[in-house]
Design a protein around this motif. Structure first.
Motif, PDB file in Angstrom:
ATOM      1  N   ARG A  67       0.860  -1.179   0.000  1.00 60.04           N
ATOM      2  CA  ARG A  67       0.000   0.000   0.000  1.00 60.04           C
ATOM      3  C   ARG A  67       0.896   1.228   0.000  1.00 60.04           C
ATOM      4  O   ARG A  67       1.970   1.239   0.601  1.00 60.04           O
ATOM      5  N   GLY A  68       0.439   2.286  -0.689  1.00 60.32           N
ATOM      6  CA  GLY A  68       1.206   3.520  -0.698  1.00 60.32           C
ATOM      7  C   GLY A  68       0.316   4.715  -0.970  1.00 60.32           C
ATOM      8  O   GLY A  68      -0.869   4.573  -1.283  1.00 60.32           O
ATOM      9  N   ARG A  69       0.886   5.900  -0.852  1.00 64.30           N
ATOM     10  CA  ARG A  69       0.158   7.130  -1.148  1.00 64.30           C
ATOM     11  C   ARG A  69       0.440   7.567  -2.580  1.00 64.30           C
ATOM     12  O   ARG A  69       1.476   7.256  -3.159  1.00 64.30           O
ATOM     13  N   VAL A  70      -0.510   8.317  -3.133  1.00 63.47           N
ATOM     14  CA  VAL A  70      -0.335   8.915  -4.450  1.00 63.47           C
ATOM     15  C   VAL A  70       0.052  10.369  -4.244  1.00 63.47           C
ATOM     16  O   VAL A  70      -0.679  11.140  -3.611  1.00 63.47           O
ATOM     17  N   LEU A  71       1.198  10.759  -4.764  1.00 66.44           N
ATOM     18  CA  LEU A  71       1.688  12.129  -4.630  1.00 66.44           C
ATOM     19  C   LEU A  71       2.247  12.584  -5.969  1.00 66.44           C
ATOM     20  O   LEU A  71       3.197  11.978  -6.484  1.00 66.44           O
ATOM     21  N   ASN A  72       1.646  13.617  -6.539  1.00 62.48           N
ATOM     22  CA  ASN A  72       2.103  14.145  -7.830  1.00 62.48           C
ATOM     23  C   ASN A  72       2.218  13.049  -8.883  1.00 62.48           C
ATOM     24  O   ASN A  72       3.222  12.937  -9.593  1.00 62.48           O
ATOM     25  N   ASP A  73       1.172  12.229  -8.957  1.00 58.05           N
ATOM     26  CA  ASP A  73       1.090  11.145  -9.942  1.00 58.05           C
ATOM     27  C   ASP A  73       2.188  10.103  -9.769  1.00 58.05           C
ATOM     28  O   ASP A  73       2.575   9.419 -10.720  1.00 58.05           O
ATOM     29  N   ARG A  74       2.696   9.973  -8.555  1.00 65.03           N
ATOM     30  CA  ARG A  74       3.667   8.932  -8.240  1.00 65.03           C
ATOM     31  C   ARG A  74       3.203   8.200  -6.986  1.00 65.03           C
ATOM     32  O   ARG A  74       2.473   8.745  -6.163  1.00 65.03           O
ATOM     33  N   LEU A  75       3.665   6.966  -6.822  1.00 65.81           N
ATOM     34  CA  LEU A  75       3.379   6.197  -5.625  1.00 65.81           C
ATOM     35  C   LEU A  75       4.543   6.343  -4.658  1.00 65.81           C
ATOM     36  O   LEU A  75       5.702   6.100  -5.025  1.00 65.81           O
ATOM     37  N   VAL A  76       4.246   6.736  -3.438  1.00 66.64           N
ATOM     38  CA  VAL A  76       5.285   6.976  -2.436  1.00 66.64           C
ATOM     39  C   VAL A  76       4.896   6.264  -1.138  1.00 66.64           C
ATOM     40  O   VAL A  76       3.764   5.818  -0.962  1.00 66.64           O
ATOM     41  N   GLU A  77       5.857   6.175  -0.237  1.00 68.84           N
ATOM     42  CA  GLU A  77       5.653   5.588   1.093  1.00 68.84           C
ATOM     43  C   GLU A  77       5.079   4.177   1.010  1.00 68.84           C
ATOM     44  O   GLU A  77       4.152   3.814   1.751  1.00 68.84           O
ATOM     45  N   ALA A  78       5.645   3.361   0.152  1.00 69.86           N
ATOM     46  CA  ALA A  78       5.166   1.987   0.007  1.00 69.86           C
ATOM     47  C   ALA A  78       5.452   1.186   1.274  1.00 69.86           C
ATOM     48  O   ALA A  78       6.545   1.247   1.825  1.00 69.86           O
ATOM     49  N   GLU A  79       4.458   0.434   1.725  1.00 69.81           N
ATOM     50  CA  GLU A  79       4.641  -0.455   2.871  1.00 69.81           C
ATOM     51  C   GLU A  79       3.977  -1.789   2.574  1.00 69.81           C
ATOM     52  O   GLU A  79       2.896  -1.846   1.990  1.00 69.81           O
ATOM     53  N   ARG A  80       4.645  -2.859   2.964  1.00 67.36           N
ATOM     54  CA  ARG A  80       4.081  -4.182   2.737  1.00 67.36           C
ATOM     55  C   ARG A  80       2.927  -4.424   3.701  1.00 67.36           C
ATOM     56  O   ARG A  80       2.971  -4.003   4.864  1.00 67.36           O
ATOM     57  N   ILE A  81       1.884  -5.085   3.221  1.00 66.31           N
ATOM     58  CA  ILE A  81       0.708  -5.330   4.044  1.00 66.31           C
ATOM     59  C   ILE A  81       0.481  -6.830   4.198  1.00 66.31           C
ATOM     60  O   ILE A  81       0.867  -7.633   3.351  1.00 66.31           O
ATOM     61  N   ARG A  82      -0.158  -7.190   5.322  1.00 61.98           N
ATOM     62  CA  ARG A  82      -0.484  -8.588   5.615  1.00 61.98           C
ATOM     63  C   ARG A  82      -1.858  -8.655   6.273  1.00 61.98           C
ATOM     64  O   ARG A  82      -2.286  -7.721   6.936  1.00 61.98           O
ATOM     65  N   VAL A  83      -2.523  -9.783   6.096  1.00 62.25           N
ATOM     66  CA  VAL A  83      -3.791 -10.010   6.775  1.00 62.25           C
ATOM     67  C   VAL A  83      -3.553 -10.132   8.270  1.00 62.25           C
ATOM     68  O   VAL A  83      -2.432 -10.377   8.724  1.00 62.25           O
ATOM     69  N   ALA A  84      -4.631  -9.974   9.039  1.00 61.59           N
ATOM     70  CA  ALA A  84      -4.548 -10.125  10.493  1.00 61.59           C
ATOM     71  C   ALA A  84      -4.604 -11.596  10.869  1.00 61.59           C
ATOM     72  O   ALA A  84      -4.990 -12.450  10.063  1.00 61.59           O
ATOM     73  N   GLY A  85      -4.218 -11.895  12.093  1.00 61.32           N
ATOM     74  CA  GLY A  85      -4.417 -13.240  12.613  1.00 61.32           C
ATOM     75  C   GLY A  85      -5.906 -13.559  12.659  1.00 61.32           C
ATOM     76  O   GLY A  85      -6.713 -12.722  13.064  1.00 61.32           O
ATOM     77  N   ALA A  86      -6.275 -14.739  12.210  1.00 55.90           N
ATOM     78  CA  ALA A  86      -7.685 -15.079  12.089  1.00 55.90           C
ATOM     79  C   ALA A  86      -8.340 -15.211  13.462  1.00 55.90           C
ATOM     80  O   ALA A  86      -7.761 -15.782  14.385  1.00 55.90           O
ATOM     81  N   PRO A  87      -9.574 -14.708  13.618  1.00 61.59           N
ATOM     82  CA  PRO A  87     -10.300 -14.908  14.870  1.00 61.59           C
ATOM     83  C   PRO A  87     -10.747 -16.359  15.006  1.00 61.59           C
ATOM     84  O   PRO A  87     -10.619 -17.152  14.066  1.00 61.59           O
ATOM     85  N   ALA A  88     -11.312 -16.683  16.143  1.00 61.84           N
ATOM     86  CA  ALA A  88     -11.712 -18.069  16.407  1.00 61.84           C
ATOM     87  C   ALA A  88     -12.827 -18.539  15.485  1.00 61.84           C
ATOM     88  O   ALA A  88     -12.938 -19.730  15.193  1.00 61.84           O
ATOM     89  N   GLY A  89     -13.645 -17.621  15.024  1.00 64.91           N
ATOM     90  CA  GLY A  89     -14.743 -18.002  14.137  1.00 64.91           C
ATOM     91  C   GLY A  89     -15.497 -16.781  13.686  1.00 64.91           C
ATOM     92  O   GLY A  89     -15.174 -15.643  14.052  1.00 64.91           O
ATOM     93  N   MET A  90     -16.545 -16.982  12.866  1.00 63.56           N
ATOM     94  CA  MET A  90     -17.282 -15.869  12.301  1.00 63.56           C
ATOM     95  C   MET A  90     -17.951 -15.013  13.373  1.00 63.56           C
ATOM     96  O   MET A  90     -18.165 -13.822  13.168  1.00 63.56           O
ATOM     97  N   GLY A  91     -18.247 -15.601  14.514  1.00 63.46           N
ATOM     98  CA  GLY A  91     -18.866 -14.818  15.574  1.00 63.46           C
ATOM     99  C   GLY A  91     -17.980 -13.708  16.092  1.00 63.46           C
ATOM    100  O   GLY A  91     -18.474 -12.737  16.684  1.00 63.46           O
ATOM    101  N   GLU A  92     -16.678 -13.836  15.887  1.00 67.18           N
ATOM    102  CA  GLU A  92     -15.729 -12.806  16.325  1.00 67.18           C
ATOM    103  C   GLU A  92     -15.119 -12.046  15.158  1.00 67.18           C
ATOM    104  O   GLU A  92     -14.263 -11.182  15.350  1.00 67.18           O
TER     105      GLU A  92
END
Length: 265
Positions: free
Chosen positions: A134-159
């Motif tokens: 994910r990154g920001r758009v600045l002057n038609d460029r992508l800046v501040e790129a950072e790698r993203i990951r999903v969260a640890g899964a909850p115990a089930g759909m109820g949470e």
């Protein structure tokens, strides 16, 4: 020469700039209704046109499939897939959550995906085997790129933290999940929030291949999983479910399929 990812990013940012030009005068923009009941504007067509121009100039031998201008076919096994304005209903209301989507499919497999939210100045992208960012758009460029990951899964759909899109139609498809999970409001496209760990499950209640192509590489590269309600494992006509773990995905699909089986009878 630009890599496929660099080209996809440049094309998406070019489309984003064109879209913002129209978004600035949205109150005066004529609207039409397509045969499927969805809204289309001159902005949708203009954005796809400029994206196609960028891609064709750089990769003249590649095929292009776009929501508004159809498909140009070639025989080299490479196809760019474009949704020039994903969320036109949001766009015409002045809501800033609409996106520009671009993906590259090589020999039937999506290898590259870019999603830009122009009115918020933020973007997500991924290339198969290289992670999601994910990154920001600045002057038609992508800046501040950072790698993203999903969260640890909850115990089930109820949470589970749940996002459902669209916000104003098709919600009955996800009714059984809404009843058991913690549905959250979403500032950006819910599958992207799954990818960056802010939601656990997202349901997209309808769509076509161009709606899902970019997500189909961004979500797995962030550690997530997805599948269509009918069992599709690649981008196709929806509904689709995105989740932070295989177990949560299976549970969500089981709940949805049980609901729809009851409706069918």
């Amino acid at each position: 020469m630009e890599t496929d990812l660099e080209l996809a990013q440049r094309a998406a940012l070019t489309g984003a700039a064109e879209a913002l030009r129209h978004f600035a005068v949205i109150a005066d923009l004529p609207q039409e209704t397509k045969k499927d009941g969805s809204v289309v504007t001159v902005a949708d067509r203009a954005v796809e046109t400029v994206i196609r121009e960028v891609l064709t100039a750089a990769r003249p031998g590649d095929a292009i499939l776009g929501e508004e201008h159809g498909e140009t076919a070639t025989g080299n096994g490479r196809r760019w897939i474009i949704d020039p304005i994903d969320g036109t209903a949001l766009f015409v209301r002045g809501d800033n959550r609409w996106l520009v989507l671009i993906a590259l499919e090589v020999d039937g497999v999506v290898t590259t995906g870019v999603q830009v939210v122009p009115a918020q100045g933020v973007a997500w992208w991924a290339q198969r085997g290289q992670g999601s960012y994910r990154g920001r758009v600045l002057n038609d460029r992508l800046v501040e790129a950072e790698r993203i990951r999903v969260a640890g899964a909850p115990a089930g759909m109820g949470e589970a933290r749940l996002g459902v899109v669209p916000i104003d139609w098709g919600r009955e498809v996800a009714a059984s999940l809404i009843a058991v999970a913690d549905e959250r409001p979403w500032p950006v496209h819910p599958p992207l929030l799954v990818a960056q760990g802010d939601l656990d499950v997202a349901v997209q209640t309808g769509g076509e291949i161009w709606d899902f192509a970019a997500s189909s590489v961004i979500i797995p590269e962030a550690g997530g999983v997805f599948r269509g309600l009918a069992g599709q494992t690649g981008p196709d006509r929806g509904p689709f479910v995105f989740a932070s773990s295989p177990e949560l995905l299976d549970e969500a699909l089981g709940i949805l399929r049980g609901q729809n089986a009851q409706i069918a009878h």
